[in-house]
Design a protein around this motif. Structure first.
Motif: not given
Length: 242
Positions: A207-236
């Motif tokens: 609802g307001f005009e965006l302020i940004y210096d340079k467009l950047k993208y959030t890093s996608l999860p790595t394979k290792q992160e996704l594997q660890m998420l399944k281990k520590i949070d099996p119930h999602d």
């Protein structure tokens, strides 16, 4: 080749938050905070082994979050903890400048960093009365870094002016299903867009005009992160709010 749309928003947000946390930081999450709770556990498991995990039940560095109940304030967080650190001590710790990161919520936000967790509409005759300041009124002004997560990003959430200011300023980041905002120089700045979204989608839902210096993208999860998420949070639990 994997398409960006194959990634779940809950995983992108969890990993983005996890990567904001640093080793040796003292970090607190409250009730109904599954996503940051999992992000904290992920950080401890991947890159921040000496991060100190504090929570509502008072368990320090719980050994498991796999059965921490629907509220993220279950007895397991206390029962498997290394020590007991009650909530009143968390507030005292923050007011003494010793709490590095606090995860908090809100319903409305504006470009000036005002947070509304109190009412929608007129304060005296509101359309909806919300829980109120609670920990936000204390922890957002006093924690070194206040991180807000929100599983909805629309013009009712990110507004030109909040209906009521529960607390203001001292935000660090706001993480949404579309992007990450950084609060600096008194304004919310667009820090990064999730690869599953676009600048146009973020603006259409803000609802307001965006302020940004340079467009950047959030890093996608790595394979290792996704594997660890399944281990520590099996119930999602990290997806429970979506």
């Amino acid at each position: 080749m994997t398409n960006n749309t194959d990634y779940r928003i809950s995983d992108i947000m969890t990993c983005a938050i996890s990567n904001m946390l640093q080793d040796n930081e003292t970090v607190f999450h409250g009730v109904s905070s599954h996503l940051p709770m999992v992000a904290m556990k992920l950080a401890k498991s991947m890159h921040a082994p000496d991060l100190v995990h504090l929570n509502i039940p008072g368990g320090v560095n719980p050994g498991s979050i796999q059965h921490s109940s629907y509220s993220s304030a279950g007895a397991e967080l206390l029962g498997t903890g290394e020590a007991y650190f009650p909530l009143q001590e968390v507030f005292d710790l923050s007011m003494r400048g010793k709490l590095d990161v606090a995860f908090l919520g809100g319903i409305q936000f504006d470009i000036n960093g005002n947070v509304n967790a109190s009412v929608i509409g007129n304060y005296h005759k509101p359309k909806v009365r919300l829980p109120g300041g609670a920990g936000s009124a204390v922890l957002i002004p006093t924690a070194k870094k206040a991180i807000i997560w929100r599983t909805k990003h629309d013009k009712r959430t990110f507004v030109e002016k909040v209906d009521f200011t529960t607390t203001r300023g001292n935000l660090w980041r706001i993480v949404t299903p579309l992007c990450v905002f950084e609060f600096r120089h008194g304004k919310l700045h667009l820090e990064s867009i999730h690869p599953t979204s676009s600048l146009e989608e973020v603006q259409e839902n803000t609802g307001f005009e965006l302020i940004y210096d340079k467009l950047k993208y959030t890093s996608l999860p790595t394979k290792q992160e996704l594997q660890m998420l399944k281990k520590i949070d099996p119930h999602d639990y990290r997806s429970i709010e979506f």
